[in-house]
Motif scaffolding. Structure first.
Motif, PDB file in Angstrom:
ATOM      1  N   LYS A  52       4.687   2.971  -6.854  1.00 16.59           N
ATOM      2  CA  LYS A  52       3.705   1.868  -6.120  1.00 16.59           C
ATOM      3  C   LYS A  52       3.552   0.731  -7.171  1.00 16.59           C
ATOM      4  O   LYS A  52       3.376   0.955  -8.379  1.00 16.59           O
ATOM      5  CB  LYS A  52       2.268   2.556  -6.035  1.00 16.59           C
ATOM      6  CG  LYS A  52       2.353   3.866  -5.175  1.00 16.59           C
ATOM      7  CD  LYS A  52       1.893   3.623  -3.902  1.00 16.59           C
ATOM      8  CE  LYS A  52       1.657   4.671  -3.121  1.00 16.59           C
ATOM      9  NZ  LYS A  52       2.593   4.923  -2.140  1.00 16.59           N
ATOM     10  N   MET A  53       3.458  -0.384  -6.615  1.00 21.68           N
ATOM     11  CA  MET A  53       3.367  -1.708  -7.550  1.00 21.68           C
ATOM     12  C   MET A  53       1.981  -1.845  -7.624  1.00 21.68           C
ATOM     13  O   MET A  53       0.950  -1.813  -6.592  1.00 21.68           O
ATOM     14  CB  MET A  53       3.993  -2.832  -6.701  1.00 21.68           C
ATOM     15  CG  MET A  53       5.291  -2.682  -6.534  1.00 21.68           C
ATOM     16  SD  MET A  53       6.487  -2.660  -8.131  1.00 21.68           S
ATOM     17  CE  MET A  53       5.852  -4.251  -8.824  1.00 21.68           C
ATOM     18  N   LEU A  54       1.435  -2.092  -8.832  1.00 26.78           N
ATOM     19  CA  LEU A  54       0.247  -2.424  -9.300  1.00 26.78           C
ATOM     20  C   LEU A  54      -0.054  -4.137  -9.625  1.00 26.78           C
ATOM     21  O   LEU A  54       1.030  -4.716 -10.049  1.00 26.78           O
ATOM     22  CB  LEU A  54      -0.477  -1.822 -10.558  1.00 26.78           C
ATOM     23  CG  LEU A  54      -0.476  -0.185 -10.619  1.00 26.78           C
ATOM     24  CD1 LEU A  54      -0.788   0.331 -11.860  1.00 26.78           C
ATOM     25  CD2 LEU A  54      -1.610   0.289  -9.370  1.00 26.78           C
ATOM     26  N   VAL A  90      -2.804  -1.854  -3.382  1.00 21.91           N
ATOM     27  CA  VAL A  90      -3.331  -2.037  -2.070  1.00 21.91           C
ATOM     28  C   VAL A  90      -2.878  -0.664  -1.254  1.00 21.91           C
ATOM     29  O   VAL A  90      -1.657  -0.255  -1.552  1.00 21.91           O
ATOM     30  CB  VAL A  90      -2.500  -3.232  -1.328  1.00 21.91           C
ATOM     31  CG1 VAL A  90      -3.039  -3.380   0.011  1.00 21.91           C
ATOM     32  CG2 VAL A  90      -2.846  -4.517  -1.973  1.00 21.91           C
ATOM     33  N   SER A  91      -3.548  -0.041  -0.525  1.00 23.43           N
ATOM     34  CA  SER A  91      -3.624   1.144   0.068  1.00 23.43           C
ATOM     35  C   SER A  91      -2.206   0.892   1.128  1.00 23.43           C
ATOM     36  O   SER A  91      -1.811  -0.123   1.319  1.00 23.43           O
ATOM     37  CB  SER A  91      -4.964   1.600   0.874  1.00 23.43           C
ATOM     38  OG  SER A  91      -5.117   0.407   1.819  1.00 23.43           O
ATOM     39  N   GLU A  92      -1.823   2.261   1.499  1.00 22.78           N
ATOM     40  CA  GLU A  92      -0.611   2.106   2.301  1.00 22.78           C
ATOM     41  C   GLU A  92      -0.897   1.459   3.732  1.00 22.78           C
ATOM     42  O   GLU A  92      -0.259   0.962   4.180  1.00 22.78           O
ATOM     43  CB  GLU A  92      -0.280   3.637   2.588  1.00 22.78           C
ATOM     44  CG  GLU A  92       0.729   4.260   1.298  1.00 22.78           C
ATOM     45  CD  GLU A  92       1.108   5.521   1.736  1.00 22.78           C
ATOM     46  OE1 GLU A  92       1.191   5.992   2.594  1.00 22.78           O
ATOM     47  OE2 GLU A  92       1.251   6.415   0.500  1.00 22.78           O
ATOM     48  N   ASN A 148      -5.773  -2.011   3.995  1.00 27.93           N
ATOM     49  CA  ASN A 148      -6.955  -2.436   4.228  1.00 27.93           C
ATOM     50  C   ASN A 148      -7.686  -2.391   3.063  1.00 27.93           C
ATOM     51  O   ASN A 148      -8.920  -2.950   3.011  1.00 27.93           O
ATOM     52  CB  ASN A 148      -7.509  -1.548   5.330  1.00 27.93           C
ATOM     53  CG  ASN A 148      -6.893  -1.740   6.735  1.00 27.93           C
ATOM     54  OD1 ASN A 148      -6.452  -2.687   6.944  1.00 27.93           O
ATOM     55  ND2 ASN A 148      -7.015  -0.752   7.583  1.00 27.93           N
ATOM     56  N   GLU A 149      -7.436  -1.411   1.903  1.00 25.03           N
ATOM     57  CA  GLU A 149      -7.862  -1.344   0.957  1.00 25.03           C
ATOM     58  C   GLU A 149      -7.356  -1.806  -0.395  1.00 25.03           C
ATOM     59  O   GLU A 149      -6.283  -1.451  -0.408  1.00 25.03           O
ATOM     60  CB  GLU A 149      -8.744   0.165   0.703  1.00 25.03           C
ATOM     61  CG  GLU A 149      -9.469   0.660   1.860  1.00 25.03           C
ATOM     62  CD  GLU A 149      -9.917   1.897   1.842  1.00 25.03           C
ATOM     63  OE1 GLU A 149     -10.990   2.262   2.009  1.00 25.03           O
ATOM     64  OE2 GLU A 149      -8.775   2.715   1.446  1.00 25.03           O
ATOM     65  N   ALA A 150      -8.119  -2.010  -1.466  1.00 24.07           N
ATOM     66  CA  ALA A 150      -7.693  -2.144  -2.958  1.00 24.07           C
ATOM     67  C   ALA A 150      -8.384  -1.029  -3.768  1.00 24.07           C
ATOM     68  O   ALA A 150      -9.526  -0.999  -3.863  1.00 24.07           O
ATOM     69  CB  ALA A 150      -7.734  -3.541  -3.512  1.00 24.07           C
ATOM     70  N   ILE A 151      -7.455  -0.247  -4.264  1.00 26.56           N
ATOM     71  CA  ILE A 151      -7.864   0.905  -5.183  1.00 26.56           C
ATOM     72  C   ILE A 151      -7.687   0.311  -6.508  1.00 26.56           C
ATOM     73  O   ILE A 151      -6.869  -0.201  -6.951  1.00 26.56           O
ATOM     74  CB  ILE A 151      -7.240   2.277  -5.013  1.00 26.56           C
ATOM     75  CG1 ILE A 151      -7.082   2.701  -3.583  1.00 26.56           C
ATOM     76  CG2 ILE A 151      -7.578   3.368  -5.903  1.00 26.56           C
ATOM     77  CD1 ILE A 151      -6.058   2.247  -2.762  1.00 26.56           C
ATOM     78  N   TYR A 152      -8.941   0.565  -7.441  1.00 29.51           N
ATOM     79  CA  TYR A 152      -8.702  -0.240  -8.818  1.00 29.51           C
ATOM     80  C   TYR A 152      -9.490   0.732  -9.893  1.00 29.51           C
ATOM     81  O   TYR A 152      -9.990   1.372  -9.685  1.00 29.51           O
ATOM     82  CB  TYR A 152      -9.282  -1.544  -8.740  1.00 29.51           C
ATOM     83  CG  TYR A 152     -10.989  -1.658  -8.631  1.00 29.51           C
ATOM     84  CD1 TYR A 152     -11.425  -1.684  -9.921  1.00 29.51           C
ATOM     85  CD2 TYR A 152     -11.490  -1.742  -7.613  1.00 29.51           C
ATOM     86  CE1 TYR A 152     -13.018  -1.757  -9.861  1.00 29.51           C
ATOM     87  CE2 TYR A 152     -13.018  -1.839  -7.625  1.00 29.51           C
ATOM     88  CZ  TYR A 152     -13.612  -1.792  -8.741  1.00 29.51           C
ATOM     89  OH  TYR A 152     -15.065  -1.977  -8.753  1.00 29.51           O
TER      90      TYR A 152
END
Length: 107
Positions: free
Chosen positions: A16-18, A43-45, A48-52
């Motif tokens: 996954k790219m951060l 960014v979620s798969e 719709n969301e950004a997990i941080y």
């Protein structure tokens, strides 16, 4: 150097790219001018969301610690960065954890 018994096959990894950004907390907040907050987000798969995760670190220190993690709606990078900073600013947990980080490592 020996080869691991179970080598990593890059084609089999789910990489996954951060994205990341950093800012320095105001001296009025911490009593110091060297507390940096590094934020990594993905960014979620579904897009719709950004997990941080937010990490705290002193200038030139070798230790960094996670001080907060959460999820915000993803609305493009600029808007997402603003949303993350706003959430951190409003979070008592974030501020308390940063203060504990400072107290622990400021010896």
């Amino acid at each position: 150097m020996s080869v691991p018994e179970f080598p990593i096959h890059l084609a089999e990894l789910n990489v996954k790219m951060l994205k990341s950004f950093v800012f320095t907390l105001p001296i009025e907040e911490t009593g110091r001018d060297d507390v940096h907050i590094f934020v990594d987000y993905a960014v979620s798969e579904n897009g719709n969301e950004a997990i941080y995760e937010a990490w705290a670190q002193f200038t030139d220190a070798n230790i960094r610690a996670i001080v907060y993690d959460s999820v915000v709606p993803y609305k493009g990078d600029e808007s997402t960065i603003t949303d993350i900073i706003c959430e951190l600013n409003m979070s008592e947990k974030f501020h308390d954890t940063v203060q504990r980080f400072i107290e622990h490592f400021d010896r």
